[in-house]
Design a protein around this motif. Structure first.
Motif, PDB file in Angstrom:
ATOM      1  N   UNK A 176       0.823  -1.213   0.000  1.00 43.72           N
ATOM      2  CA  UNK A 176       0.000   0.000   0.000  1.00 43.72           C
ATOM      3  C   UNK A 176       0.859   1.268   0.000  1.00 43.72           C
ATOM      4  N   UNK A 177       2.161   1.100   0.174  1.00 43.79           N
ATOM      5  CA  UNK A 177       3.125   2.215   0.087  1.00 43.79           C
ATOM      6  C   UNK A 177       2.785   3.352   1.049  1.00 43.79           C
ATOM      7  N   UNK A 178       2.488   3.002   2.287  1.00 39.02           N
ATOM      8  CA  UNK A 178       2.175   4.010   3.303  1.00 39.02           C
ATOM      9  C   UNK A 178       3.044   3.735   4.530  1.00 39.02           C
ATOM     10  N   UNK A 179       4.039   4.575   4.746  1.00 40.42           N
ATOM     11  CA  UNK A 179       4.981   4.366   5.847  1.00 40.42           C
ATOM     12  C   UNK A 179       4.291   4.458   7.205  1.00 40.42           C
ATOM     13  N   UNK A 180       3.292   5.328   7.320  1.00 38.65           N
ATOM     14  CA  UNK A 180       2.602   5.457   8.609  1.00 38.65           C
ATOM     15  C   UNK A 180       1.845   4.172   8.938  1.00 38.65           C
ATOM     16  N   UNK A 181       1.208   3.578   7.928  1.00 40.09           N
ATOM     17  CA  UNK A 181       0.538   2.295   8.138  1.00 40.09           C
ATOM     18  C   UNK A 181       1.536   1.224   8.560  1.00 40.09           C
ATOM     19  N   UNK A 182       2.701   1.196   7.918  1.00 37.55           N
ATOM     20  CA  UNK A 182       3.738   0.224   8.285  1.00 37.55           C
ATOM     21  C   UNK A 182       4.116   0.365   9.761  1.00 37.55           C
ATOM     22  N   UNK A 183       4.229   1.610  10.228  1.00 37.23           N
ATOM     23  CA  UNK A 183       4.571   1.840  11.625  1.00 37.23           C
ATOM     24  C   UNK A 183       3.484   1.369  12.573  1.00 37.23           C
ATOM     25  N   UNK A 184       2.223   1.599  12.218  1.00 32.30           N
ATOM     26  CA  UNK A 184       1.114   1.143  13.063  1.00 32.30           C
ATOM     27  C   UNK A 184       1.088  -0.381  13.158  1.00 32.30           C
ATOM     28  N   UNK A 185       1.307  -1.044  12.029  1.00 29.92           N
ATOM     29  CA  UNK A 185       1.312  -2.511  12.033  1.00 29.92           C
ATOM     30  C   UNK A 185       2.439  -3.030  12.930  1.00 29.92           C
ATOM     31  N   UNK A 186       3.618  -2.426  12.824  1.00 22.96           N
ATOM     32  CA  UNK A 186       4.750  -2.853  13.660  1.00 22.96           C
ATOM     33  C   UNK A 186       4.427  -2.683  15.150  1.00 22.96           C
ATOM     34  N   UNK A 187       3.800  -1.564  15.499  1.00 23.67           N
ATOM     35  CA  UNK A 187       3.420  -1.343  16.899  1.00 23.67           C
ATOM     36  C   UNK A 187       2.389  -2.362  17.366  1.00 23.67           C
TER      37      UNK A 187
END
Length: 469
Positions: free
Chosen positions: A54-65
């Motif tokens: 999805x190319x969304x860095x903020x989403x990647x961070x939320x998933x990691x958290x």
């Protein structure tokens, strides 16, 4: 000896082995029905971190958290630990047990010759070693059952992991969609405010009636109320994100950004229907539970056979000085003998077999249900994606046409060619179509997530193969 050998062969036939287990037969489709408009990627397996598409860095961070802090994932990890402890407990049952007891007495007497008190210490010891010989494989069945339960717990963790990631993604898409809806609503509110100003000025100058002013004022009230509702929904969605991350509600502040500029659409995963049976963690967990159930059936059947234990006893005693305890160990004598327990008539053992067989039947049917629902989820996601991709094209054309109409109608209002109601209607239709297009974009994203989840996204066959820990 002949009798015991016959019983042993009967046990092997009755108990069977986990390698002989056959999962229930289930009819599966030969291929997925991919509707028109759905772009399928060429990949045969799903990438482990598929949400990066999805190319969304903020989403990647939320998933990691969420992977670190989600409470459902922590519970799943704790359950794996619980299953591991249960496995260790049954494995310990195959080891010898040792128990020991030590006693001491002190005796005193007066020496008639000297008149002094003299004491003597006496020690007694007893030790017992017990060991049940797993001649029929009864204990091994119990261990195999607990291993299957442990592996089912690991697959449950993977299923929880996949569900958590999917919920984080879809909730995030909702927040971004609300951001864009709020922006659209604010623009519509500003346009309605301009129309209101025009009619209010006309009424003040005596060239217009009061009715259009009141009607437009009511329209402003409606738009403001809807804007407040959208802001409320966004706060609720932020609270949901916080909970998914294992944090208290109100502790997450997601920055504002438009959905269609932030999150990219991506191709759906490829693969054959047969991949589903080895990729989806919930199906793998159901397979392990079928295995566990049949191992428990075998354990219950073997419990009806004789159990053989070896016991070793040691004992020693004597009047020894307190400084000569090492001699106590040297004086032990040992005796070893078998103990055979033959359950001639125990109705509870037969009832336990029936109970375990019934539980195994339940596990089989639950496995069938899990597989059938999995195929339904994949097909539903494909149908939804195909339909919404086609709707997207129609909505894009609709929005473009209504945008031209709204622009022309506003220009005509300023020179008095059209009425305020015509402008209001064109603005409302454009707003509704824009919101429908935005909702369509959000639905395509969510349906893509649903498809990745339905196909067991991120877990390949080698990660979930039955029999691997």
């Amino acid at each position: 000896m002949t009798c015991l050998l016959a019983v042993g062969l009967m046990a092997c036939a009755a108990g069977g082995g986990s390698g002989d287990l056959k999962l229930p037969d289930i009819e599966t489709p030969a291929r997925w029905s991919t509707p028109a408009g759905v772009r399928t990627s060429a990949r045969e397996t799903i990438q482990p971190q598929w949400w990066h598409g999805f190319s969304d860095a903020y989403l990647d961070g939320l998933v990691a958290e969420s992977i670190d802090g989600n409470l459902d994932l922590r519970i799943a990890v704790a359950r794996i630990g619980e299953a591991g402890a249960a496995l260790g407990q049954v494995e310990a049952g195959r080891l010898p047990t040792v128990s020991a007891g030590v006693g001491a007495t002190v005796q005193g007497a007066r020496n008639p010759m000297t008149g002094d008190m003299e004491t003597s210490n006496s020690y007694s010891t007893n030790a017992e070693l017990g060991w049940e010989i797993d001649i029929w494989g009864k204990l091994e069945k119990g261990v195999s059952a607990r291993k299957a339960a442990y592996q089912a717990g690991e697959a449950d963790w993977r299923a929880t992991y996949l569900t958590t990631v999917s919920r984080v993604a879809t909730t995030y898409f909702l927040i971004r969609s609300l951001d864009e809806q709020i922006d659209l609503q604010q623009r519509s509110l500003a346009a309605a405010q301009r129309i209101y100003t025009i009619y209010e000025n006309q009424h003040r100058e005596g060239i217009g009636a009061n009715t259009p002013v009141l009607r437009q004022k009511a329209e402003l009230n409606t738009l403001k109320r809807r804007l407040l509702d959208l802001e409320r929904e966004r706060e609720i969605a932020e609270n949901a994100i916080a909970t998914l991350l294992g944090k208290p509600a109100g502790s997450i502040d997601v920055p504002v950004a438009p959905l269609r500029e932030t999150v990219k659409l991506m191709d759906i995963p490829g693969g054959l229907p047969s991949d589903l049976l080895t990729r989806r963690p919930d199906i793998v967990a159901a397979q392990y539970r079928v295995l566990e159930a049949y191992e428990l059936v075998g354990e219950a059947e073997l419990a009806r056979l004789p159990s053989i234990s070896l016991t070793a006893n040691s004992g020693g005693g004597g009047n020894l000085a307190s400084t000569s305890l090492s001699a106590l160990v040297k004086s032990f004598t040992f005796g070893i003998g078998p103990s055979i327990n033959i359950p001639i008539f125990d109705p509870k053992l037969k009832a336990r077999v029936k109970s375990r067989e019934a539980s195994a039947k339940v596990s089989e049917e639950q496995y069938r249900k899990t597989v059938i629902l999995a195929f339904q989820e994949v097909e539903n996601a494909l149908v939804n994606l195909g339909s919404r991709q086609l709707q997207k094209r129609e909505l894009e054309e609709e929005v473009e046409h209504l945008r031209v109409v709204a622009r022309q109608t506003r220009a005509q209002l300023e020179v008095g060619i059209v009425t305020q109601l015509e402008v209001l209607e064109s603005e409302r239709r454009l707003l509704n179509s824009n919101q429908s297009l935005l909702q369509n974009h959000q639905q395509i994203l969510s349906d893509t997530v649903d498809l990745y989840k339905a196909m067991g996204g991120g877990w390949s066959e080698d990660m979930l193969e039955l029999g691997e820990s």
